[in-house]
Design an enzyme around this catalytic site. Structure first.
Site, PDB file in Angstrom:
ATOM      1  N   SER A 173      18.057 -58.522 135.323  1.00 63.32           N
ATOM      2  CA  SER A 173      17.108 -59.574 134.951  1.00 63.32           C
ATOM      3  C   SER A 173      16.567 -60.216 136.214  1.00 63.32           C
ATOM      4  O   SER A 173      17.256 -60.272 137.245  1.00 63.32           O
ATOM      5  CB  SER A 173      17.793 -60.643 134.097  1.00 63.32           C
ATOM      6  OG  SER A 173      16.933 -61.756 133.880  1.00 63.32           O
TER       7      SER A 173
ATOM      8  N   TYR B 184      24.772 -66.518 132.881  1.00 63.18           N
ATOM      9  CA  TYR B 184      23.817 -65.408 132.737  1.00 63.18           C
ATOM     10  C   TYR B 184      23.269 -64.969 134.094  1.00 63.18           C
ATOM     11  O   TYR B 184      23.248 -63.776 134.403  1.00 63.18           O
ATOM     12  CB  TYR B 184      22.676 -65.822 131.814  1.00 63.18           C
ATOM     13  CG  TYR B 184      21.681 -64.718 131.546  1.00 63.18           C
ATOM     14  CD1 TYR B 184      22.004 -63.666 130.700  1.00 63.18           C
ATOM     15  CD2 TYR B 184      20.427 -64.734 132.154  1.00 63.18           C
ATOM     16  CE1 TYR B 184      21.088 -62.655 130.442  1.00 63.18           C
ATOM     17  CE2 TYR B 184      19.513 -63.727 131.909  1.00 63.18           C
ATOM     18  CZ  TYR B 184      19.849 -62.691 131.053  1.00 63.18           C
ATOM     19  OH  TYR B 184      18.936 -61.682 130.818  1.00 63.18           O
TER      20      TYR B 184
END
Length: 258
Positions: A139, A152
């Site tokens: 990501s 995350y």
């Protein structure tokens, strides 16, 4: 012989879009998720040929569960040409709250250990064959940390580093290791975000660009490319300026935000 792809997190979002793109390209699909009924419903709705896909129920955060699913794929369908470790979770956290440490453990169990466990059954067969692609979904959030999103961001930074390590280990084997870093994709993971999401992309568009990057043997790709430039610019900012840019930014919802 038909080409074969193994995809985790295939019940929705990016995983489902990737499954459809590869199906359109003629691949046989080995689709993995906890919610297998949702994959079957999607496959029936799309009119998939039931001889061209197989569904495996597994939780990637449970090492034995996902390893068994991979071994079943090898036994029933053979060694995949592409394995995409896509399954992941995204939950906000606050280090001052004890229960959020459990969120961090679960995030790493899914996004990192689960990714390695997804690849595990296929590494040796691919090396013996001398071909294949192992694809990790990172990501843009792994490039620089975002307040309230430590679990995350850290997990996706770890995906990037892990895939880079694995790429070095498999160099010369014929097996490609590909790191894909999505920006903001319109999926269930992002729809509750409380902050702006520049260059928001639809899953089919992401899948098309990911398909091209994997086919070209790219080692690392940010999709869309505009987010790559944004991430590089943020990476170059001194910490004092970066902190000012993010001051007051709404944070990712925590698990008990309701």
């Amino acid at each position: 012989m038909a080409t074969l792809i193994f995809i985790t997190g295939a019940s929705s979002g990016i995983g489902q879009a990737l499954a459809w793109r590869y199906y359109q390209a003629g691949y046989t699909l080995a689709l993995v998720a906890r919610r297998t009924e949702e994959i079957h419903h999607w496959a029936n709705t799309q009119g998939l040929d039931d001889t061209r896909y197989r569904v495996y129920g597994a939780d990637v955060s449970d090492i034995d569960s996902i390893v068994v699913a991979g071994q079943a794929c090898l036994a029933e369908l053979g060694t995949p040409d592409v394995v995409i470790a896509n399954a992941g979770i995204s939950v906000g956290m606050d280090t001052a709250i004890r229960s959020d440490l459990d969120v961090m453990v679960r995030t790493f169990s899914t996004n990192n250990v689960g990714l390695a466990a997804t690849f595990h059954p296929f590494v040796q067969p691919m090396v013996l064959r001398g071909s294949g692609a192992l694809v990790g979904i990172g990501s843009v959030a792994g490039i620089r940390g975002l307040p309230g999103h430590g679990a995350y961001c850290a997990s996706k930074a770890a995906v990037i580093s892990y895939c880079e390590s694995l790429r070095g280990e498999l160099r010369g084997s014929g097996v490609n290791v590909v790191t894909l870093c999505p920006g903001y994709i319109d999926t269930p993971l992002t729809r509750q975000n409380r902050y702006s999401m520049p260059f928001l992309m639809q899953p089919p568009e992401f899948a098309a660009q990911a398909f091209d990057a994997i086919a070209r043997g790219a080692s690392y790709r940010v999709i869309p490319w505009q987010m790559g430039w944004v991430a590089k610019a943020l990476r170059l900012l001194p910490n004092s300026l970066y902190d000012k840019v993010l001051a007051g930014r709404p944070r990712k919802h925590r698990e008990d935000h309701a």
